[in-house]
Design a protein around this motif. Sequence first.
Motif, PDB file in Angstrom:
ATOM      1  N   ASN A  93       0.822  -1.211   0.000  1.00 42.50           N
ATOM      2  CA  ASN A  93       0.000   0.000   0.000  1.00 42.50           C
ATOM      3  C   ASN A  93       0.857   1.262   0.000  1.00 42.50           C
ATOM      4  OD1 ASN A  93      -2.564  -1.393   0.206  1.00 42.50           O
ATOM      5  ND2 ASN A  93      -1.956  -1.918   2.305  1.00 42.50           N
ATOM      6  N   ILE A  94       2.047   1.150   0.552  1.00 41.75           N
ATOM      7  CA  ILE A  94       2.958   2.292   0.712  1.00 41.75           C
ATOM      8  C   ILE A  94       4.356   1.809   0.319  1.00 41.75           C
ATOM      9  CG2 ILE A  94       3.995   3.844   2.438  1.00 41.75           C
ATOM     10  CD1 ILE A  94       1.406   3.616   4.081  1.00 41.75           C
ATOM     11  N   ALA A  95       5.120   2.671  -0.367  1.00 39.94           N
ATOM     12  CA  ALA A  95       6.470   2.261  -0.802  1.00 39.94           C
ATOM     13  C   ALA A  95       7.379   2.032   0.407  1.00 39.94           C
ATOM     14  CB  ALA A  95       7.076   3.342  -1.697  1.00 39.94           C
ATOM     15  N   ALA A  96       8.075   0.886   0.398  1.00 34.72           N
ATOM     16  CA  ALA A  96       9.035   0.561   1.464  1.00 34.72           C
ATOM     17  C   ALA A  96       9.888  -0.611   0.979  1.00 34.72           C
ATOM     18  CB  ALA A  96       8.319   0.180   2.758  1.00 34.72           C
ATOM     19  N   GLY A 104      14.450   3.051  -6.561  1.00 33.36           N
ATOM     20  CA  GLY A 104      15.120   4.266  -6.102  1.00 33.36           C
ATOM     21  C   GLY A 104      14.178   5.309  -5.532  1.00 33.36           C
ATOM     22  N   LEU A 105      13.213   4.847  -4.722  1.00 33.29           N
ATOM     23  CA  LEU A 105      12.208   5.760  -4.135  1.00 33.29           C
ATOM     24  C   LEU A 105      12.396   5.858  -2.631  1.00 33.29           C
ATOM     25  CD1 LEU A 105       8.818   4.486  -5.573  1.00 33.29           C
ATOM     26  CD2 LEU A 105       9.869   6.707  -6.020  1.00 33.29           C
ATOM     27  N   ASP A 106      12.091   7.033  -2.085  1.00 34.70           N
ATOM     28  CA  ASP A 106      12.062   7.129  -0.623  1.00 34.70           C
ATOM     29  C   ASP A 106      10.898   6.282  -0.111  1.00 34.70           C
ATOM     30  OD1 ASP A 106      14.127   8.891  -0.535  1.00 34.70           O
ATOM     31  OD2 ASP A 106      12.842  10.676  -0.451  1.00 34.70           O
ATOM     32  N   GLU A 107      11.035   5.782   1.112  1.00 33.43           N
ATOM     33  CA  GLU A 107       9.922   5.045   1.702  1.00 33.43           C
ATOM     34  C   GLU A 107       8.810   6.027   2.086  1.00 33.43           C
ATOM     35  OE1 GLU A 107      11.643   2.626   4.908  1.00 33.43           O
ATOM     36  OE2 GLU A 107      11.762   1.005   3.440  1.00 33.43           O
ATOM     37  N   GLY A 108       7.570   5.616   1.943  1.00 36.41           N
ATOM     38  CA  GLY A 108       6.470   6.442   2.460  1.00 36.41           C
ATOM     39  C   GLY A 108       5.463   6.883   1.422  1.00 36.41           C
ATOM     40  N   MET A 109       5.763   6.746   0.125  1.00 40.52           N
ATOM     41  CA  MET A 109       4.788   7.159  -0.893  1.00 40.52           C
ATOM     42  C   MET A 109       3.586   6.202  -0.853  1.00 40.52           C
ATOM     43  SD  MET A 109       5.375   7.650  -4.945  1.00 40.52           S
ATOM     44  CE  MET A 109       4.974   6.016  -5.510  1.00 40.52           C
ATOM     45  N   ARG A 110       2.380   6.782  -0.739  1.00 44.15           N
ATOM     46  CA  ARG A 110       1.165   5.952  -0.715  1.00 44.15           C
ATOM     47  C   ARG A 110       0.717   5.703  -2.152  1.00 44.15           C
ATOM     48  NH1 ARG A 110      -2.324   4.911   3.699  1.00 44.15           N
ATOM     49  NH2 ARG A 110      -1.091   6.150   5.140  1.00 44.15           N
ATOM     50  N   PHE A 111       0.477   4.463  -2.515  1.00 48.89           N
ATOM     51  CA  PHE A 111       0.121   4.140  -3.903  1.00 48.89           C
ATOM     52  C   PHE A 111      -1.358   4.424  -4.187  1.00 48.89           C
ATOM     53  CE2 PHE A 111       3.512   0.865  -2.963  1.00 48.89           C
ATOM     54  CZ  PHE A 111       4.517   1.554  -3.625  1.00 48.89           C
ATOM     55  N   ALA A 112      -1.664   4.804  -5.446  1.00 44.77           N
ATOM     56  CA  ALA A 112      -3.056   5.047  -5.851  1.00 44.77           C
ATOM     57  C   ALA A 112      -3.853   3.747  -5.801  1.00 44.77           C
ATOM     58  CB  ALA A 112      -3.086   5.628  -7.262  1.00 44.77           C
ATOM     59  N   ILE A 113      -3.232   2.668  -6.237  1.00 44.79           N
ATOM     60  CA  ILE A 113      -3.846   1.342  -6.076  1.00 44.79           C
ATOM     61  C   ILE A 113      -2.745   0.413  -5.532  1.00 44.79           C
ATOM     62  CG2 ILE A 113      -5.648   1.490  -7.863  1.00 44.79           C
ATOM     63  CD1 ILE A 113      -3.703  -0.080  -9.690  1.00 44.79           C
ATOM     64  N   LEU A 171      -0.942  -0.254   7.520  1.00 41.70           N
ATOM     65  CA  LEU A 171      -0.475  -1.521   6.931  1.00 41.70           C
ATOM     66  C   LEU A 171       0.261  -1.161   5.638  1.00 41.70           C
ATOM     67  CD1 LEU A 171      -0.390  -4.622   6.802  1.00 41.70           C
ATOM     68  CD2 LEU A 171      -2.620  -4.563   5.678  1.00 41.70           C
ATOM     69  N   VAL A 172       1.580  -1.171   5.711  1.00 39.39           N
ATOM     70  CA  VAL A 172       2.424  -0.721   4.588  1.00 39.39           C
ATOM     71  C   VAL A 172       2.481  -1.779   3.495  1.00 39.39           C
ATOM     72  CG1 VAL A 172       4.798  -0.065   3.976  1.00 39.39           C
ATOM     73  CG2 VAL A 172       3.777   0.742   6.120  1.00 39.39           C
ATOM     74  N   ASP A 173       2.814  -3.001   3.879  1.00 38.31           N
ATOM     75  CA  ASP A 173       2.856  -4.117   2.910  1.00 38.31           C
ATOM     76  C   ASP A 173       2.805  -5.431   3.668  1.00 38.31           C
ATOM     77  OD1 ASP A 173       5.493  -4.557   3.858  1.00 38.31           O
ATOM     78  OD2 ASP A 173       6.359  -3.334   2.275  1.00 38.31           O
ATOM     79  N   PHE A 174       2.604  -6.518   2.948  1.00 37.09           N
ATOM     80  CA  PHE A 174       2.574  -7.835   3.607  1.00 37.09           C
ATOM     81  C   PHE A 174       2.747  -8.936   2.576  1.00 37.09           C
ATOM     82  CE2 PHE A 174      -1.766  -6.596   2.589  1.00 37.09           C
ATOM     83  CZ  PHE A 174      -2.318  -7.715   1.999  1.00 37.09           C
ATOM     84  N   LYS A 175       3.142 -10.103   3.083  1.00 34.29           N
ATOM     85  CA  LYS A 175       3.327 -11.291   2.234  1.00 34.29           C
ATOM     86  C   LYS A 175       2.386 -12.394   2.700  1.00 34.29           C
ATOM     87  CE  LYS A 175       5.953 -14.391   3.459  1.00 34.29           C
ATOM     88  NZ  LYS A 175       5.934 -15.742   4.065  1.00 34.29           N
ATOM     89  N   LEU A 176       1.658 -12.977   1.757  1.00 35.62           N
ATOM     90  CA  LEU A 176       0.781 -14.105   2.087  1.00 35.62           C
ATOM     91  C   LEU A 176       1.266 -15.355   1.372  1.00 35.62           C
ATOM     92  CD1 LEU A 176      -2.760 -12.441   1.678  1.00 35.62           C
ATOM     93  CD2 LEU A 176      -1.368 -12.612   3.750  1.00 35.62           C
ATOM     94  N   GLU A 177       0.885 -16.519   1.926  1.00 31.84           N
ATOM     95  CA  GLU A 177       1.121 -17.786   1.232  1.00 31.84           C
ATOM     96  C   GLU A 177      -0.195 -18.550   1.217  1.00 31.84           C
ATOM     97  OE1 GLU A 177       4.638 -19.925   2.379  1.00 31.84           O
ATOM     98  OE2 GLU A 177       5.682 -18.058   2.824  1.00 31.84           O
ATOM     99  N   PHE A 178      -0.408 -19.275   0.128  1.00 36.17           N
ATOM    100  CA  PHE A 178      -1.661 -20.000  -0.037  1.00 36.17           C
ATOM    101  C   PHE A 178      -1.405 -21.482  -0.265  1.00 36.17           C
ATOM    102  CE2 PHE A 178      -2.610 -15.647  -1.135  1.00 36.17           C
ATOM    103  CZ  PHE A 178      -3.848 -15.449  -0.555  1.00 36.17           C
TER     104      PHE A 178
END
Length: 238
Positions: A93-96, A104-113, A171-178
């Motif tokens: 959801n947010i760059a990190a 090459g982006l700073d952390e913290g940019m919120r994505f449009a989708i 919730l910045v990002d996450f990894k799921l397994e199925f």
Amino acid sequence: MDKLLYTGKVKQMWSTNDPEVLRVVYTDQATAGNGKKKDNFKDKAELNNQISTLIFQYLEKNGVPTHFIKKISDKEELVKKCEMFPLEVVTRNIAAGHFSSRYGLDEGMRFAIPVEELFFKSDELDDPILNSSDAVALNVATKSEQEQMWSLSRQVNQLLINLFDEAGMDLVDFKLEFGKLHNGQIVLADEFSPDNCRLWDKKTKSHMDKDVYRRDIGDLTAVYKKVLARIEEVLEED
Ligand code: C5P
């Protein structure tokens, strides 16, 4: 007699006398950089088990099918046996993290989708990124199976953005397994804890996840305890 089936970086899987049920044992180990950095933290097993139990129960209650059956002790839970897809299904959801370093982006940019990324689970290959057609070519998951995993990931994202928001965290990002159950149903498996997501305090922006260990910027146990206390408070209100 239960047999040890698999030892992962932070969990063990044991057989039970029911062929469709496995016992997961959490350990106190934390790893980073695909196991290159490794340490033990007192209470981590209990914390991850308790956090993951609460999250899986919350997701189940809200219509997400999971492998979770029940927690049976401080460090153990029972789960439904599934055939795992060798995939890491990442939503951002947010760059990190690697997204920021890759582009090459700073952390913290919120994505449009939300950004959706797939990685091939392979310690030897260092979990390379792969696209949808790569996954079909490698016989890892069909298009339709991938669509089902993404549909569940989007549901999880919406539910957990709200839950963590109420608990004062982004919730910045996450990894799921199925995995796939005996009857063919695709379910969320593995765990959900601060080991496999990034959480930032909404006010202070401080890290409340495994980045405190990866980056040596805080006390993992203290941070995980805070995450647990906050989600317990929100869930008790419901
Ligand atoms: O490292 P990266 O920025 O790609 O991680 C994205 C998200 O996926 C983070 O929340 C991280 O904790 C999680 N992740 C994971 N296991 C991996 C790789 C990433 O849980 N092997």
